[in-house]
Design a protein around this motif. Structure first.
Motif, PDB file in Angstrom:
ATOM      1  N   GLN A   1     -10.712  -6.943   1.869  1.00  0.00           N
ATOM      2  CA  GLN A   1     -11.645  -7.276   2.951  1.00  0.00           C
ATOM      3  C   GLN A   1     -12.745  -8.186   2.427  1.00  0.00           C
ATOM      4  O   GLN A   1     -13.144  -8.073   1.273  1.00  0.00           O
ATOM      5  CB  GLN A   1     -12.325  -6.007   3.478  1.00  0.00           C
TER       6      GLN A   1
ATOM      7  N   TRP B   1     -24.496   8.487  -6.333  1.00  0.00           N
ATOM      8  CA  TRP B   1     -24.736   7.040  -6.410  1.00  0.00           C
ATOM      9  C   TRP B   1     -26.206   6.778  -6.160  1.00  0.00           C
ATOM     10  O   TRP B   1     -26.775   7.450  -5.326  1.00  0.00           O
ATOM     11  CB  TRP B   1     -23.884   6.282  -5.365  1.00  0.00           C
TER      12      TRP B   1
ATOM     13  N   HIS C   1      -9.695   6.917   2.780  1.00  0.00           N
ATOM     14  CA  HIS C   1     -10.526   8.095   2.513  1.00  0.00           C
ATOM     15  C   HIS C   1     -10.300   9.244   3.480  1.00  0.00           C
ATOM     16  O   HIS C   1     -10.846  10.321   3.286  1.00  0.00           O
ATOM     17  CB  HIS C   1     -12.000   7.695   2.451  1.00  0.00           C
TER      18      HIS C   1
ATOM     19  N   ARG D   1     -20.875  -0.046  -4.373  1.00  0.00           N
ATOM     20  CA  ARG D   1     -19.594   0.658  -4.480  1.00  0.00           C
ATOM     21  C   ARG D   1     -18.734   0.370  -3.248  1.00  0.00           C
ATOM     22  O   ARG D   1     -17.536   0.149  -3.364  1.00  0.00           O
ATOM     23  CB  ARG D   1     -19.812   2.171  -4.630  1.00  0.00           C
ATOM     24  N   PHE D   2     -19.384   0.370  -2.076  1.00  0.00           N
ATOM     25  CA  PHE D   2     -18.649   0.017  -0.850  1.00  0.00           C
ATOM     26  C   PHE D   2     -18.033  -1.379  -1.008  1.00  0.00           C
ATOM     27  O   PHE D   2     -16.885  -1.603  -0.648  1.00  0.00           O
ATOM     28  CB  PHE D   2     -19.559  -0.034   0.385  1.00  0.00           C
TER      29      PHE D   2
ATOM     30  N   CYS E   1     -11.756   1.823   5.753  1.00  0.00           N
ATOM     31  CA  CYS E   1     -12.180   2.878   4.829  1.00  0.00           C
ATOM     32  C   CYS E   1     -11.407   4.159   5.173  1.00  0.00           C
ATOM     33  O   CYS E   1     -10.961   4.893   4.295  1.00  0.00           O
ATOM     34  CB  CYS E   1     -13.669   3.181   4.975  1.00  0.00           C
TER      35      CYS E   1
ATOM     36  N   LEU F   1      -6.701  -2.922   6.388  1.00  0.00           N
ATOM     37  CA  LEU F   1      -7.107  -1.586   5.960  1.00  0.00           C
ATOM     38  C   LEU F   1      -8.513  -1.263   6.448  1.00  0.00           C
ATOM     39  O   LEU F   1      -9.338  -2.144   6.619  1.00  0.00           O
ATOM     40  CB  LEU F   1      -7.114  -1.506   4.429  1.00  0.00           C
TER      41      LEU F   1
ATOM     42  N   TRP G   1      -7.272   8.970  -7.510  1.00  0.00           N
ATOM     43  CA  TRP G   1      -7.206   9.840  -6.345  1.00  0.00           C
ATOM     44  C   TRP G   1      -7.956   9.229  -5.178  1.00  0.00           C
ATOM     45  O   TRP G   1      -9.051   8.716  -5.361  1.00  0.00           O
ATOM     46  CB  TRP G   1      -7.863  11.189  -6.646  1.00  0.00           C
ATOM     47  N   LEU G   2      -7.354   9.339  -4.004  1.00  0.00           N
ATOM     48  CA  LEU G   2      -8.076   8.967  -2.787  1.00  0.00           C
ATOM     49  C   LEU G   2      -8.735  10.236  -2.274  1.00  0.00           C
ATOM     50  O   LEU G   2      -8.053  11.232  -2.032  1.00  0.00           O
ATOM     51  CB  LEU G   2      -7.102   8.393  -1.758  1.00  0.00           C
TER      52      LEU G   2
ATOM     53  N   ARG H   1     -19.368   7.325 -13.257  1.00  0.00           N
ATOM     54  CA  ARG H   1     -18.024   7.157 -12.682  1.00  0.00           C
ATOM     55  C   ARG H   1     -17.212   6.183 -13.498  1.00  0.00           C
ATOM     56  O   ARG H   1     -17.770   5.368 -14.230  1.00  0.00           O
ATOM     57  CB  ARG H   1     -18.101   6.624 -11.236  1.00  0.00           C
TER      58      ARG H   1
ATOM     59  N   CYS I   1     -14.894  -1.385  -2.932  1.00  0.00           N
ATOM     60  CA  CYS I   1     -13.750  -0.936  -2.128  1.00  0.00           C
ATOM     61  C   CYS I   1     -13.314  -2.017  -1.149  1.00  0.00           C
ATOM     62  O   CYS I   1     -12.121  -2.195  -0.908  1.00  0.00           O
ATOM     63  CB  CYS I   1     -14.100   0.340  -1.373  1.00  0.00           C
ATOM     64  N   GLN I   2     -14.283  -2.729  -0.594  1.00  0.00           N
ATOM     65  CA  GLN I   2     -13.933  -3.799   0.344  1.00  0.00           C
ATOM     66  C   GLN I   2     -13.113  -4.867  -0.369  1.00  0.00           C
ATOM     67  O   GLN I   2     -12.103  -5.346   0.150  1.00  0.00           O
ATOM     68  CB  GLN I   2     -15.211  -4.394   0.971  1.00  0.00           C
TER      69      GLN I   2
ATOM     70  N   LEU J   1     -15.005  11.415   1.525  1.00  0.00           N
ATOM     71  CA  LEU J   1     -16.326  11.094   0.975  1.00  0.00           C
ATOM     72  C   LEU J   1     -17.365  12.185   1.206  1.00  0.00           C
ATOM     73  O   LEU J   1     -18.426  12.169   0.591  1.00  0.00           O
ATOM     74  CB  LEU J   1     -16.820   9.762   1.545  1.00  0.00           C
TER      75      LEU J   1
ATOM     76  N   LEU K   1       0.841  -1.198   0.000  1.00  0.00           N
ATOM     77  CA  LEU K   1       0.000   0.000   0.000  1.00  0.00           C
ATOM     78  C   LEU K   1       0.876   1.248   0.000  1.00  0.00           C
ATOM     79  O   LEU K   1       0.662   2.166  -0.767  1.00  0.00           O
ATOM     80  CB  LEU K   1      -0.956   0.030   1.195  1.00  0.00           C
TER      81      LEU K   1
ATOM     82  N   LEU L   1     -24.770   2.627  -4.022  1.00  0.00           N
ATOM     83  CA  LEU L   1     -23.719   3.051  -3.085  1.00  0.00           C
ATOM     84  C   LEU L   1     -23.166   1.865  -2.293  1.00  0.00           C
ATOM     85  O   LEU L   1     -21.954   1.726  -2.133  1.00  0.00           O
ATOM     86  CB  LEU L   1     -24.293   4.121  -2.133  1.00  0.00           C
TER      87      LEU L   1
END
Ligand code: HEC
Ligand code: HEC
Length: 266
Positions: free
Chosen positions: A233, A207, A175, A223-224, A171, A169, A187-188, A265, A227-228, A191, A11, A220
């Motif tokens: 995760q 979203w 973020h 989307r989570f 969120c 990690l 880009w990070l 997006r 990221c997981q 939110l 990371l 949404l």
């Protein structure tokens, strides 16, 4: 132990300072974005044509449609047409806080006597996206004050900060702590409106969005899950208390922002 170590190391190697990586942060050129934004958003087509049709379509043993209860004098009644701005919220049929996707399911089981479309289904996403589309321009205003909302917000923030998975990690690491930097050419970003002076994306105002990399509309919570998965995760199930709390928390960060749904997006 070894896996964890490599994960953390990778990371920090992947995160490059934002200042030197201005262009790679934008995998889609500003020109393309402009075109997309002025042109056709496939998410809107999906909302109107798939979601709108389903809304009008008689379903279940009673052969009634969403519209038969919720359209008054030719228009979708106000509270349903703007509902997207207020969910997740307390629902008395459910006895707890639920999101819009779940409210649609309740109408299907309670009022239409049918097996609801699953939260993973294209149909549930289409109806949800249609309702978000109708609510375009309405300001997000989720409840942050009732005791139950407060409990959910606290839990949502907890899930947001909880480090999980092989890379340990949360969120928050991406973020908040790494906000303003670039990870794998993206880009990070915070939110909400901003975090520590770094401008955020008010994520909840766009979203469900059509994702060009997936070629479909995602909610949404979906989307989570993306990221997981990317963060190593285990994905939390759609509609679980954890996800609803996380959704309420993330959406509360955009309270006051006008819905621009469905978004577009990468
Ligand atoms: C037989 C009538 C009926 C049908 C059919 C029906 N609903 Fe409902 N719906 C209701 C009622 C009654 C409520 C109000 C529940 C309450 O306030 O406790 C409601 C509530 C809602 C809400 C929440 C509004 C708010 O103020 O929070 C949404 C969104 C909604 N319905 C969407 C749908 C969708 C989408 C469909 C089709 C899948 C559908 N409904 C089908 C009767 C119906
Ligand atoms: C490994 C880093 C990382 C982790 C961990 C991570 N994200 Fe993300 N997230 C990203 C990146 C990169 C993007 C894409 C940025 C973009 O679309 O502008 C993103 C995008 C998002 C978006 C869409 C933002 C927008 O404005 O459209 C949301 C919402 C989001 N993440 C929520 C979460 C949540 C909730 C968690 C925890 C379950 C989480 N992320 C964990 C890296 C991460």
């Amino acid at each position: 132990m070894k896996v964890k170590y490599i994960g953390m190391l990778s990371l920090s190697v992947l995160i490059i300072s934002g200042a030197t990586s201005e262009e790679i942060g934008q995998a889609i050129s500003p020109e393309d974005w402009k075109l997309y934004e002025e042109g056709i958003n496939p998410g809107e087509v999906f909302a109107e044509e798939v979601g709108g049709d389903l809304f009008e379509n008689p379903m279940g043993p009673k052969k009634i449609s969403c519209a038969s209860c919720h359209v008054k004098e030719g228009d979708v009644e106000e509270r349903v047409a703007t509902a997207a701005a207020y969910y997740p919220k307390y629902d008395k049929d459910a006895g707890m806080i639920i999101n819009l996707e779940q409210r649609i399911q309740i109408c299907q089981s309670k009022h239409m006597d049918m097996k609801p479309f699953s939260l993973k289904s294209k149909e549930n996403t289409a109806l949800t996206t249609y309702l978000y589309y109708l609510a375009q321009g309405t300001k997000i205003d989720v409840d942050t004050r009732s005791p139950m909302a407060k409990e959910y917000l606290k839990y949502g923030r907890y899930i947001f900060t909880l480090k999980r998975g092989v890379r340990n990690l949360s969120c928050q690491v991406c973020h908040e702590f790494a906000a303003g930097r670039v990870l794998r050419m993206q880009w990070l970003k915070p939110l909400g409106f901003e975090y520590n002076g770094i401008k955020g994306t008010t994520a909840a105002d766009h979203w469900p969005a059509f994702r060009m990399t997936k070629n479909k509309v995602q909610t949404l919570q979906q989307r989570f899950q993306g990221c997981q998965k990317q963060g190593g995760q285990k994905k939390l199930p759609l509609g679980s208390k954890e996800m609803v709390a996380l959704e309420l928390y993330v959406k509360s960060l955009s309270n006051g922002a006008e819905l621009k749904t469905p978004g577009l997006r990468r």
